[in-house]
Design an enzyme around this catalytic site. Structure first.
Site, short mmCIF file in Angstrom:
data_model
loop_
_atom_site.label_atom_id
_atom_site.label_comp_id
_atom_site.label_asym_id
_atom_site.label_seq_id
_atom_site.Cartn_x
_atom_site.Cartn_y
_atom_site.Cartn_z
CG HIS A 1 -1.84 -1.03 1.44
ND1 HIS A 1 -1.79 -2.10 2.37
CD2 HIS A 1 -3.01 -1.50 0.55
CE1 HIS A 1 -2.79 -2.94 2.14
NE2 HIS A 1 -3.50 -2.39 1.07
CD GLN B 1 -9.45 -4.80 -6.70
OE1 GLN B 1 -10.10 -5.45 -6.11
NE2 GLN B 1 -8.45 -4.20 -6.26
P1 AMP Z 1 -6.49 -4.19 -0.54
O1 AMP Z 1 -6.48 -3.36 0.80
O2 AMP Z 1 -5.82 -5.65 -0.28
O3 AMP Z 1 -7.87 -4.00 -1.04
O4 AMP Z 1 -5.70 -3.61 -1.53
C1 AMP Z 1 -5.57 -2.06 -1.94
C2 AMP Z 1 -4.79 -1.74 -2.93
O5 AMP Z 1 -3.16 -2.14 -2.70
C3 AMP Z 1 -5.31 -2.72 -4.34
O6 AMP Z 1 -4.89 -1.91 -5.40
C4 AMP Z 1 -4.35 -3.73 -4.38
O7 AMP Z 1 -4.09 -4.37 -5.44
C5 AMP Z 1 -3.12 -3.15 -3.64
N1 AMP Z 1 -2.01 -4.02 -3.34
C6 AMP Z 1 -2.35 -5.04 -2.00
N2 AMP Z 1 -1.13 -5.87 -1.91
C7 AMP Z 1 -0.07 -5.25 -2.94
C8 AMP Z 1 1.21 -5.52 -2.85
N3 AMP Z 1 1.84 -6.61 -2.32
N4 AMP Z 1 1.78 -4.99 -3.96
C9 AMP Z 1 1.20 -3.79 -4.51
N5 AMP Z 1 0.11 -3.46 -4.33
C10 AMP Z 1 -0.75 -4.13 -3.38
#
Ligand code: AMP
Length: 288
Positions: free
Chosen positions: A37, A160
């Site tokens: 994030h 997504q």
């Molecule tokens: P989430 O909080 O899991 O819904 O993710 C929020 C955003 O962070 C989404 O756009 C995810 O694709 C991105 N995200 C989650 N994990 C990672 C990661 N390991 N590397 C890069 N982006 C991430």
């Protein structure tokens, strides 16, 4: 850093910035923030440019979880998240309660929603019915509240990000979608809020998803002819299922733009997989 819990307050703040000609970079999240994030926030800062503002939303969206999924067990810690956002130089956090994002008593039963009907059918869409309808609906709401110039998503959730880009294209949302690379732990496990539930053996075995990707990459890169998807699928299954607490949910090999499955896998084909590690479901993906 401004913290808004109401839609009206967030809209008001974003509107004020926009009237001042300030560019807004936006990072939607479900919180329990990690280095993945934080990399999106840095990217949003770059995209917003000098004088621009970075907005992060923290909202565990109930409508993208199925009835038997881990919505109630999803990790949450707003205090910790706000600290991380402050340290990252975020300008505003939007952290609404359910009663703000969905009109009182209508959570999951809005009579208006956004549905993408093509790219969302397979993989996560097939494994989690209703998931993408929840995602596109909440992202559309967030875009209408924050009205960002740029929104940053992670490559970690490849389907997504592809579905959101299609929604933005089809509905003419005036926002640029930027995708930032997946951030991994030193052993290759993709960072995820759900990883906090992986202790001991579970954590050790979770790296099998990344090993499966590396294996597929190696096979494809060593071969001059397309590799049958069937053969790669069997290899991936073997790699995952040899871990005592891991079980493959799906693995797919597909065209990166259309998400259409291929029978012959070559360099440039995209791979995505989902696997259960104990009671935790993990996903990962990569270009081969
Ligand atoms: P989430 O909080 O899991 O819904 O993710 C929020 C955003 O962070 C989404 O756009 C995810 O694709 C991105 N995200 C989650 N994990 C990672 C990661 N390991 N590397 C890069 N982006 C991430």
């Amino acid at each position: 850093m401004q913290v808004s819990k109401s839609v009206a307050a967030m809209q008001h703040l974003a509107e004020r910035w926009r009237r001042q000609g300030v560019r807004i970079g936006f990072v939607p999240t479900m919180g329990y923030l990690h280095a993945g994030h934080l990399s999106l926030m840095r990217r949003a800062r770059r995209e917003a440019g000098g004088g621009g503002k970075v907005v992060v939303s923290i909202y565990v969206n109930p409508t993208q979880f199925g009835p038997k999924e881990d919505f109630s067990r999803y990790p949450r810690d707003l205090k910790r998240d706000l600290k991380l956002c402050r340290a990252a130089g975020v300008d505003a956090v939007f952290a609404p309660p359910d009663g703000q994002m969905y009109h009182a008593g209508t959570v999951g039963r809005d009579s208006t929603c956004v549905v993408e009907e093509e790219l969302s059918q397979r993989m996560e869409g097939a494994a989690r019915p209703g998931h993408f309808r929840g995602v596109t609906t909440v992202v559309a709401k967030l875009f209408n509240i924050v009205r960002p110039d740029v929104a940053v998503f992670g490559a970690k959730d490849y389907q997504q990000e592809t579905v959101v880009r299609r929604m933005v294209r089809d509905l003419y949302f005036p926002v640029k979608i930027v995708v930032a690379p997946t951030v991994r732990e030193p052993d290759g496990l993709a960072m995820s809020s759900r990883n906090t539930r992986l202790k001991g053996e579970l954590r050790a075995q979770a790296v099998a998803l990344w090993r499966a990707i590396l294996r597929a990459q190696a096979v494809v890169r060593q071969s001059t002819a397309p590799v049958p998807a069937k053969r790669l699928r069997a290899e991936v299954e073997k790699l995952i299922d040899r871990e005592p607490v891991a079980r493959l949910d799906y693995v797919e090999f597909f065209e990166p733009e259309t998400l259409l499955p291929v029978t012959g896998v070559r360099r440039g084909t995209h791979m995505a997989l989902a696997a259960w590690v104990g009671k935790t479901r993990l996903i990962d993906n990569a270009r081969l």
